[in-house]
Design a protein around this motif. Structure first.
Motif, PDB file in Angstrom:
ATOM      1  N   GLN A  49       0.910  -1.283   0.010  1.00 16.18           N
ATOM      2  CA  GLN A  49      -0.125  -0.122  -0.292  1.00 16.18           C
ATOM      3  C   GLN A  49       0.894   1.306   0.055  1.00 16.18           C
ATOM      4  OE1 GLN A  49      -2.324   0.641   3.616  1.00 16.18           O
ATOM      5  NE2 GLN A  49      -0.661  -0.823   4.809  1.00 16.18           N
ATOM      6  N   ASN A  50       0.461   2.287  -0.327  1.00 16.32           N
ATOM      7  CA  ASN A  50       0.635   3.612  -0.402  1.00 16.32           C
ATOM      8  C   ASN A  50       0.111   4.181   0.810  1.00 16.32           C
ATOM      9  OD1 ASN A  50       0.613   6.886  -1.238  1.00 16.32           O
ATOM     10  ND2 ASN A  50       2.389   5.905  -2.053  1.00 16.32           N
ATOM     11  N   SER A 145      -7.791   7.914   2.084  1.00 13.78           N
ATOM     12  CA  SER A 145      -6.774   8.953   2.066  1.00 13.78           C
ATOM     13  C   SER A 145      -6.778   9.928   3.251  1.00 13.78           C
ATOM     14  CB  SER A 145      -7.224   9.839   0.715  1.00 13.78           C
ATOM     15  OG  SER A 145      -6.076  10.854   0.520  1.00 13.78           O
ATOM     16  N   THR A 335     -13.772   7.071  -1.635  1.00 13.12           N
ATOM     17  CA  THR A 335     -12.861   5.603  -1.700  1.00 13.12           C
ATOM     18  C   THR A 335     -13.932   4.506  -2.310  1.00 13.12           C
ATOM     19  OG1 THR A 335     -12.085   6.320   0.506  1.00 13.12           O
ATOM     20  CG2 THR A 335     -12.059   3.835  -0.200  1.00 13.12           C
ATOM     21  N   TYR A 337     -13.491   0.533  -3.144  1.00 11.49           N
ATOM     22  CA  TYR A 337     -12.881  -0.670  -2.517  1.00 11.49           C
ATOM     23  C   TYR A 337     -13.392  -1.890  -3.539  1.00 11.49           C
ATOM     24  CZ  TYR A 337     -16.614  -0.987   0.963  1.00 11.49           C
ATOM     25  OH  TYR A 337     -17.777  -1.106   1.442  1.00 11.49           O
ATOM     26  N   TYR A 358      -8.195  -1.092  -2.481  1.00 12.97           N
ATOM     27  CA  TYR A 358      -8.873   0.091  -2.329  1.00 12.97           C
ATOM     28  C   TYR A 358      -8.001   1.409  -3.158  1.00 12.97           C
ATOM     29  CZ  TYR A 358      -5.678   1.816   1.088  1.00 12.97           C
ATOM     30  OH  TYR A 358      -4.312   2.460   1.587  1.00 12.97           O
ATOM     31  N   TYR A 359      -8.622   2.288  -3.325  1.00 17.53           N
ATOM     32  CA  TYR A 359      -8.291   3.386  -4.046  1.00 17.53           C
ATOM     33  C   TYR A 359      -8.843   4.824  -3.388  1.00 17.53           C
ATOM     34  CZ  TYR A 359      -6.183   6.990  -6.905  1.00 17.53           C
ATOM     35  OH  TYR A 359      -5.541   8.297  -7.487  1.00 17.53           O
ATOM     36  N   SER A 360      -8.064   5.807  -2.800  1.00 19.11           N
ATOM     37  CA  SER A 360      -9.073   6.788  -2.144  1.00 19.11           C
ATOM     38  C   SER A 360      -8.410   8.282  -2.294  1.00 19.11           C
ATOM     39  CB  SER A 360      -9.077   6.536  -0.648  1.00 19.11           C
ATOM     40  OG  SER A 360      -9.872   7.613   0.194  1.00 19.11           O
ATOM     41  N   THR A 361      -9.299   9.228  -2.419  1.00 20.75           N
ATOM     42  CA  THR A 361      -8.753  10.613  -2.737  1.00 20.75           C
ATOM     43  C   THR A 361      -9.367  11.508  -1.723  1.00 20.75           C
ATOM     44  OG1 THR A 361     -10.726  11.073  -4.336  1.00 20.75           O
ATOM     45  CG2 THR A 361      -8.677  10.076  -5.173  1.00 20.75           C
ATOM     46  N   ASP A 374      -3.416  10.935  -2.687  1.00 23.97           N
ATOM     47  CA  ASP A 374      -4.056   9.826  -3.055  1.00 23.97           C
ATOM     48  C   ASP A 374      -3.651   8.535  -2.194  1.00 23.97           C
ATOM     49  OD1 ASP A 374      -5.652  11.611  -4.683  1.00 23.97           O
ATOM     50  OD2 ASP A 374      -4.773  10.657  -6.542  1.00 23.97           O
ATOM     51  N   ARG A 375      -4.228   7.693  -1.858  1.00 18.47           N
ATOM     52  CA  ARG A 375      -4.144   6.454  -1.116  1.00 18.47           C
ATOM     53  C   ARG A 375      -4.472   5.259  -1.786  1.00 18.47           C
ATOM     54  NH1 ARG A 375      -0.860   9.484  -0.446  1.00 18.47           N
ATOM     55  NH2 ARG A 375      -0.086  10.552   1.386  1.00 18.47           N
ATOM     56  N   TYR A 376      -3.728   4.288  -1.871  1.00 22.98           N
ATOM     57  CA  TYR A 376      -4.184   2.946  -2.674  1.00 22.98           C
ATOM     58  C   TYR A 376      -3.484   1.604  -1.935  1.00 22.98           C
ATOM     59  CZ  TYR A 376      -0.184   4.472  -5.225  1.00 22.98           C
ATOM     60  OH  TYR A 376       1.089   4.980  -5.597  1.00 22.98           O
TER      61      TYR A 376
END
Length: 386
Positions: A49-50, A145, A335, A337, A358-361, A374-376
Motif C-alpha cells: 500500500q501507499n 486518504s 473511496t 474498494y 482500495y483507492y482513495s482521494t 491519494d492512497r491505494y
C-alpha cells in the motif's frame, strides 16, 4: 457427586480433548443445560500500500509524507464460549477471544458475559461491538486518504465518520448493553464509559491543544439502535452521544467531547446477493461530518464506495505556515474498494483466500492539488476457520 462436579470434570476433559482434535474442527461439549464451545480462526495478510505517515497535515502539499509499504499483518484468534440455561428459558452466556498477533503482540477481541431469557431480553457486560450501523460488506482491505479512521480522529487529516465512535471495544472503557428482540424487531441501548481521550489520535483538535491540563473526565456515551428485518430486508437507525459535559476540553476550554452522531442502514440479503446502503452524520464541535456508503456482494465478489463530506468551521490561527494544522472549509474523501473470496481452497473446508484492494482521494475547496494525498493498496488474505 453433584452436577457441578460432573461439569468441572467434563470441562477439564474437554480442554484436553480439544488439543487432540484436527485443527479444522469446532469442539462443543453439552451436558444437559450446559454447553461449552472451542473454536477460532487464523487470519494472515500480505499487504502492499501507499501510506501517509501522519507526521504532517494532509492539506498542504509540502507536508504530505507518503511511501510504498510492504508488510505482513494478522493474528490467530481463539474463541471460547459457554452457556448455562434453565428449564424456564433463562440463560447466562460468556465469550472470550484472545488474540496472538504475528508481530508478537497479544490482545483480545470480545470478552463478555450476557444474561437473558427466551423472551428476547438480554443484558451484556464486558468488551464487545454493538449493532453495526455502517456495514462495509466484504471489507478485506478498506483504507482512506489522509490516514482516516472510523474510530480515531487525527487532526490535520480527513475523517470518515461511520457511527462507530460509541460502538464498543474502546480502549480501557467499560460497556453495558440492554437489548430486546422479538419477531422482526431488535432494539438495544449500548453504553461506553470511561476514559475516551484515545478517540483523539493527536495532541490537537483544529490546532488547539487537547486536554492541556491533563484533567479529562470519564465520558459516558449512550448508543440506542432500532432494527427491523422483514424477510430479506433490514432497516436500522440509531444515534450515539456523550452525556458528560466537558469530558475532554481543549486549550480554549471548549468541550470537544460534545459529539452527537446518527446512522442508518438499509440492507438486502437474498441468495447470492448482499447489498448495503449506509448514511451517517456527526455534529462535533465546530465541525460536521456526513458519510454515504454503498456496497454489494455477489458470489464471493464484493465492491463498495464511500463518500465522506466534512466541514470545519474554525481552526487556530498561526503566526506562520508551520503553525497551521488544518484548514477551515469543506473537504471530501472518496473511496472505492473491491474484493474476491476463493472458498474451500484445495477442497479444504473453511480455508479461504481473499483478494482486496482500495483507492482513495481527498479534496479541499481551497486547495488546488492534493494528488499526492491519494492512497491505494492491495491485500492477499489467508483465512482459516478452526
Amino acid at each position: 457427586m453433584n452436577n457441578n462436579s460432573n461439569f468441572q470434570i467434563a470441562f477439564i476433559g474437554s480442554v484436553a480433548a480439544m488439543f487432540s482434535l484436527p485443527a479444522s474442527a469446532d469442539f462443543t461439549y453439552e451436558n444437559g443445560h450446559n454447553r461449552l464451545t472451542f473454536g477460532g480462526d487464523v487470519e494472515l495478510d500480505i499487504n502492499a500500500q501507499n501510506t501517509h505517515s501522519g507526521r504532517g497535515p494532509i492539506f498542504f502539499e509540502d507536508e504530505i509524507d507518503d511511501g510504498d509499504e510492504f508488510n505482513q499483518t494478522g493474528r490467530i484468534l481463539l474463541d471460547v464460549s459457554g452457556e448455562r440455561s434453565t428449564d424456564s428459558g433463562n440463560y447466562a452466556r460468556f465469550k472470550v477471544q484472545p488474540l496472538v498477533q504475528t508481530d508478537g503482540g497479544m490482545g483480545v477481541d470480545d470478552a463478555w458475559l450476557a444474561i437473558g431469557n427466551r423472551g428476547g431480553t438480554q443484558l451484556k457486560v464486558g468488551r464487545f461491538e454493538a449493532y453495526d450501523l455502517f456495514p462495509l460488506g466484504q471489507d478485506v482491505f478498506v483504507g482512506f486518504s489522509g490516514d482516516t479512521s472510523d474510530g480515531l480522529y487525527r487532526d490535520g487529516q480527513g475523517y470518515v465518520y461511520q457511527a462507530k465512535e460509541g460502538r464498543g471495544r474502546g480502549g480501557d472503557s467499560g460497556q453495558v448493553m440492554v437489548s430486546h428482540s422479538t419477531g422482526d424487531w431488535h432494539a438495544e441501548v449500548s453504553t461506553l464509559f470511561g476514559d475516551r481521550t484515545d478517540l483523539f489520535d493527536s495532541s490537537t483538535y483544529h490546532g488547539y491543544t487537547v486536554n492541556p491540563d491533563d484533567d479529562a473526565k470519564s465520558s459516558f456515551i449512550v448508543r440506542p439502535v432500532v432494527a427491523w428485518t422483514p424477510g430479506s430486508w433490514t432497516l436500522a437507525a440509531g444515534m450515539e452521544t456523550n452525556l458528560v459535559d466537558d469530558a475532554i476540553v481543549d486549550e480554549r476550554g471548549a468541550d470537544i467531547s460534545d459529539r452527537t452522531g446518527y446512522g442508518t442502514r438499509l440492507s438486502w440479503d437474498s441468495g447470492d446477493w448482499s447489498l448495503n446502503a449506509n448514511l451517517s452524520w456527526l455534529d462535533a464541535y465546530e465541525e460536521d461530518n456526513l458519510t454515504l456508503g454503498l456496497n454489494a456482494l455477489w458470489k464471493g465478489f464484493g465492491v463498495g464506495y464511500i463518500h465522506a463530506g466534512n466541514e470545519i468551521d474554525d481552526v487556530k490561527p498561526g503566526s506562520n505556515d508551520d503553525d497551521v494544522i488544518s484548514l477551515p472549509g469543506k473537504y471530501s474523501i472518496d473511496t472505492l474498494y473491491t474484493s474476491y473470496h476463493f472458498a474451500d481452497v484445495l477442497d479444504i473446508k473453511d480455508l479461504g483466500i481473499y483478494l482486496g484492494a482500495y483507492y482513495s482521494t481527498i479534496e479541499h475547496d481551497e486547495v488546488d492539488n492534493l494528488d499526492d494525498a491519494d492512497r491505494y493498496g492491495a491485500r492477499l488474505r489467508f483465512k482459516y476457520l478452526l
